[in-house]
Design a protein around this motif. Structure first.
Motif, PDB file in Angstrom:
ATOM      1  N   GLU A  38     103.573 -62.272 -61.707  1.00 30.52           N
ATOM      2  CA  GLU A  38     102.370 -63.086 -61.597  1.00 30.52           C
ATOM      3  C   GLU A  38     102.492 -64.104 -60.469  1.00 30.52           C
ATOM      4  O   GLU A  38     101.545 -64.312 -59.697  1.00 30.52           O
ATOM      5  CB  GLU A  38     102.068 -63.792 -62.923  1.00 30.52           C
ATOM      6  CG  GLU A  38     101.706 -62.861 -64.057  1.00 30.52           C
ATOM      7  CD  GLU A  38     100.382 -62.141 -63.861  1.00 30.52           C
ATOM      8  OE1 GLU A  38      99.542 -62.621 -63.077  1.00 30.52           O
ATOM      9  OE2 GLU A  38     100.186 -61.095 -64.496  1.00 30.52           O
ATOM     10  N   VAL A  39     103.662 -64.735 -60.346  1.00 31.68           N
ATOM     11  CA  VAL A  39     103.885 -65.704 -59.265  1.00 31.68           C
ATOM     12  C   VAL A  39     103.791 -64.994 -57.913  1.00 31.68           C
ATOM     13  O   VAL A  39     103.166 -65.505 -56.977  1.00 31.68           O
ATOM     14  CB  VAL A  39     105.252 -66.404 -59.435  1.00 31.68           C
ATOM     15  CG1 VAL A  39     105.645 -67.166 -58.183  1.00 31.68           C
ATOM     16  CG2 VAL A  39     105.226 -67.323 -60.648  1.00 31.68           C
ATOM     17  N   TYR A  40     104.410 -63.835 -57.807  1.00 37.29           N
ATOM     18  CA  TYR A  40     104.356 -63.062 -56.559  1.00 37.29           C
ATOM     19  C   TYR A  40     102.909 -62.736 -56.193  1.00 37.29           C
ATOM     20  O   TYR A  40     102.492 -62.935 -55.048  1.00 37.29           O
ATOM     21  CB  TYR A  40     105.170 -61.765 -56.705  1.00 37.29           C
ATOM     22  CG  TYR A  40     105.174 -60.929 -55.454  1.00 37.29           C
ATOM     23  CD1 TYR A  40     106.191 -61.063 -54.522  1.00 37.29           C
ATOM     24  CD2 TYR A  40     104.155 -60.005 -55.197  1.00 37.29           C
ATOM     25  CE1 TYR A  40     106.195 -60.297 -53.358  1.00 37.29           C
ATOM     26  CE2 TYR A  40     104.150 -59.249 -54.041  1.00 37.29           C
ATOM     27  CZ  TYR A  40     105.175 -59.398 -53.127  1.00 37.29           C
ATOM     28  OH  TYR A  40     105.164 -58.657 -51.977  1.00 37.29           O
ATOM     29  N   CYS A  41     102.163 -62.232 -57.158  1.00 36.10           N
ATOM     30  CA  CYS A  41     100.770 -61.849 -56.895  1.00 36.10           C
ATOM     31  C   CYS A  41      99.936 -63.054 -56.480  1.00 36.10           C
ATOM     32  O   CYS A  41      99.080 -62.944 -55.586  1.00 36.10           O
ATOM     33  CB  CYS A  41     100.157 -61.177 -58.125  1.00 36.10           C
ATOM     34  SG  CYS A  41     100.844 -59.547 -58.442  1.00 36.10           S
ATOM     35  N   LYS A  42     100.185 -64.185 -57.090  1.00 34.97           N
ATOM     36  CA  LYS A  42      99.438 -65.387 -56.732  1.00 34.97           C
ATOM     37  C   LYS A  42      99.844 -65.874 -55.342  1.00 34.97           C
ATOM     38  O   LYS A  42      98.991 -66.186 -54.506  1.00 34.97           O
ATOM     39  CB  LYS A  42      99.680 -66.485 -57.771  1.00 34.97           C
ATOM     40  CG  LYS A  42      98.852 -67.711 -57.555  1.00 34.97           C
ATOM     41  CD  LYS A  42      99.022 -68.715 -58.670  1.00 34.97           C
ATOM     42  CE  LYS A  42      98.139 -69.918 -58.423  1.00 34.97           C
ATOM     43  NZ  LYS A  42      98.274 -70.908 -59.496  1.00 34.97           N
ATOM     44  N   ARG A  43     101.138 -65.907 -55.072  1.00 33.17           N
ATOM     45  CA  ARG A  43     101.635 -66.411 -53.789  1.00 33.17           C
ATOM     46  C   ARG A  43     101.170 -65.549 -52.623  1.00 33.17           C
ATOM     47  O   ARG A  43     100.794 -66.047 -51.569  1.00 33.17           O
ATOM     48  CB  ARG A  43     103.160 -66.478 -53.799  1.00 33.17           C
ATOM     49  CG  ARG A  43     103.742 -66.991 -52.469  1.00 33.17           C
ATOM     50  CD  ARG A  43     105.239 -67.105 -52.506  1.00 33.17           C
ATOM     51  NE  ARG A  43     105.614 -68.100 -53.496  1.00 33.17           N
ATOM     52  CZ  ARG A  43     106.827 -68.206 -54.016  1.00 33.17           C
ATOM     53  NH1 ARG A  43     107.773 -67.371 -53.666  1.00 33.17           N
ATOM     54  NH2 ARG A  43     107.092 -69.138 -54.909  1.00 33.17           N
ATOM     55  N   TYR A  44     101.217 -64.226 -52.801  1.00 31.69           N
ATOM     56  CA  TYR A  44     100.869 -63.309 -51.718  1.00 31.69           C
ATOM     57  C   TYR A  44      99.458 -62.745 -51.849  1.00 31.69           C
ATOM     58  O   TYR A  44      99.097 -61.796 -51.168  1.00 31.69           O
ATOM     59  CB  TYR A  44     101.912 -62.201 -51.630  1.00 31.69           C
ATOM     60  CG  TYR A  44     103.259 -62.762 -51.236  1.00 31.69           C
ATOM     61  CD1 TYR A  44     103.508 -63.158 -49.936  1.00 31.69           C
ATOM     62  CD2 TYR A  44     104.261 -62.942 -52.187  1.00 31.69           C
ATOM     63  CE1 TYR A  44     104.731 -63.702 -49.579  1.00 31.69           C
ATOM     64  CE2 TYR A  44     105.483 -63.476 -51.847  1.00 31.69           C
ATOM     65  CZ  TYR A  44     105.714 -63.857 -50.535  1.00 31.69           C
ATOM     66  OH  TYR A  44     106.926 -64.394 -50.183  1.00 31.69           O
ATOM     67  N   LYS A  45      98.668 -63.363 -52.724  1.00 30.16           N
ATOM     68  CA  LYS A  45      97.242 -63.041 -52.881  1.00 30.16           C
ATOM     69  C   LYS A  45      96.997 -61.550 -53.114  1.00 30.16           C
ATOM     70  O   LYS A  45      96.161 -60.929 -52.464  1.00 30.16           O
ATOM     71  CB  LYS A  45      96.456 -63.541 -51.678  1.00 30.16           C
ATOM     72  CG  LYS A  45      96.542 -65.046 -51.528  1.00 30.16           C
ATOM     73  CD  LYS A  45      95.772 -65.536 -50.344  1.00 30.16           C
ATOM     74  CE  LYS A  45      95.842 -67.048 -50.333  1.00 30.16           C
ATOM     75  NZ  LYS A  45      96.340 -67.608 -49.133  1.00 30.16           N
ATOM     76  N   VAL A  46      97.755 -60.982 -54.058  1.00 30.91           N
ATOM     77  CA  VAL A  46      97.556 -59.582 -54.453  1.00 30.91           C
ATOM     78  C   VAL A  46      96.350 -59.546 -55.374  1.00 30.91           C
ATOM     79  O   VAL A  46      96.365 -60.143 -56.449  1.00 30.91           O
ATOM     80  CB  VAL A  46      98.813 -59.017 -55.167  1.00 30.91           C
ATOM     81  CG1 VAL A  46      98.555 -57.621 -55.688  1.00 30.91           C
ATOM     82  CG2 VAL A  46     100.012 -59.052 -54.233  1.00 30.91           C
ATOM     83  N   LYS A  47      95.314 -58.869 -54.948  1.00 33.48           N
ATOM     84  CA  LYS A  47      94.074 -58.812 -55.736  1.00 33.48           C
ATOM     85  C   LYS A  47      94.082 -57.638 -56.715  1.00 33.48           C
ATOM     86  O   LYS A  47      93.558 -57.727 -57.806  1.00 33.48           O
ATOM     87  CB  LYS A  47      92.858 -58.690 -54.810  1.00 33.48           C
ATOM     88  CG  LYS A  47      92.721 -59.839 -53.845  1.00 33.48           C
ATOM     89  CD  LYS A  47      92.326 -61.106 -54.547  1.00 33.48           C
ATOM     90  CE  LYS A  47      92.076 -62.198 -53.519  1.00 33.48           C
ATOM     91  NZ  LYS A  47      92.345 -63.505 -54.020  1.00 33.48           N
ATOM     92  N   ASN A  48      94.655 -56.519 -56.301  1.00 29.79           N
ATOM     93  CA  ASN A  48      94.647 -55.310 -57.120  1.00 29.79           C
ATOM     94  C   ASN A  48      96.093 -55.014 -57.551  1.00 29.79           C
ATOM     95  O   ASN A  48      96.857 -54.397 -56.823  1.00 29.79           O
ATOM     96  CB  ASN A  48      94.051 -54.148 -56.316  1.00 29.79           C
ATOM     97  CG  ASN A  48      93.836 -52.924 -57.150  1.00 29.79           C
ATOM     98  OD1 ASN A  48      94.512 -52.702 -58.153  1.00 29.79           O
ATOM     99  ND2 ASN A  48      92.895 -52.105 -56.728  1.00 29.79           N
ATOM    100  N   LYS A  49      96.453 -55.470 -58.734  1.00 32.21           N
ATOM    101  CA  LYS A  49      97.830 -55.350 -59.208  1.00 32.21           C
ATOM    102  C   LYS A  49      98.225 -53.900 -59.461  1.00 32.21           C
ATOM    103  O   LYS A  49      99.353 -53.501 -59.184  1.00 32.21           O
ATOM    104  CB  LYS A  49      98.037 -56.189 -60.462  1.00 32.21           C
ATOM    105  CG  LYS A  49      97.903 -57.665 -60.193  1.00 32.21           C
ATOM    106  CD  LYS A  49      97.992 -58.468 -61.479  1.00 32.21           C
ATOM    107  CE  LYS A  49      97.723 -59.934 -61.192  1.00 32.21           C
ATOM    108  NZ  LYS A  49      97.752 -60.724 -62.416  1.00 32.21           N
TER     109      LYS A  49
END
Length: 89
Positions: A38-49
């Motif tokens: 979750e932190v990675y996705c938020k930090r790198y703005k991953v929209k489609n997990k």
């Protein structure tokens, strides 16, 4: 000529069916893994997990396939040739 257009449409439909995702794979994460994800996705703005996970897994799979691809030479011989080639620059 109309026949060719129809064949083209059939080819497109078959391709669409071939690439349609219809098989489900489920993974389980522990609390720390989920938090890191979750932190990675938020930090790198991953929209489609789902896409991110799918592409990451397939990248590892394809890299391994490339490493395991049969060649005429052993890996150590290819590595030796690369080192020797760098010395000639």
């Amino acid at each position: 000529m109309a026949k060719k257009a129809k064949e083209s449409e059939n080819t497109y439909i078959k391709r669409e069916e071939a690439f349609r995702r219809k098989h489900k794979a489920t993974i389980l994460l522990n609390d720390k893994e989920l938090e890191a994800f979750e932190v990675y996705c938020k930090r790198y703005k991953v929209k489609n997990k789902a896409r991110f996970i799918r592409e990451s897994v397939m990248r590892v799979v394809m890299d391994q396939f490339m490493d395991d691809y049969p060649t005429l030479f052993e890996k150590k011989d290819l590595d030796r040739l690369r080192v020797e080639d760098r010395g000639n620059d």
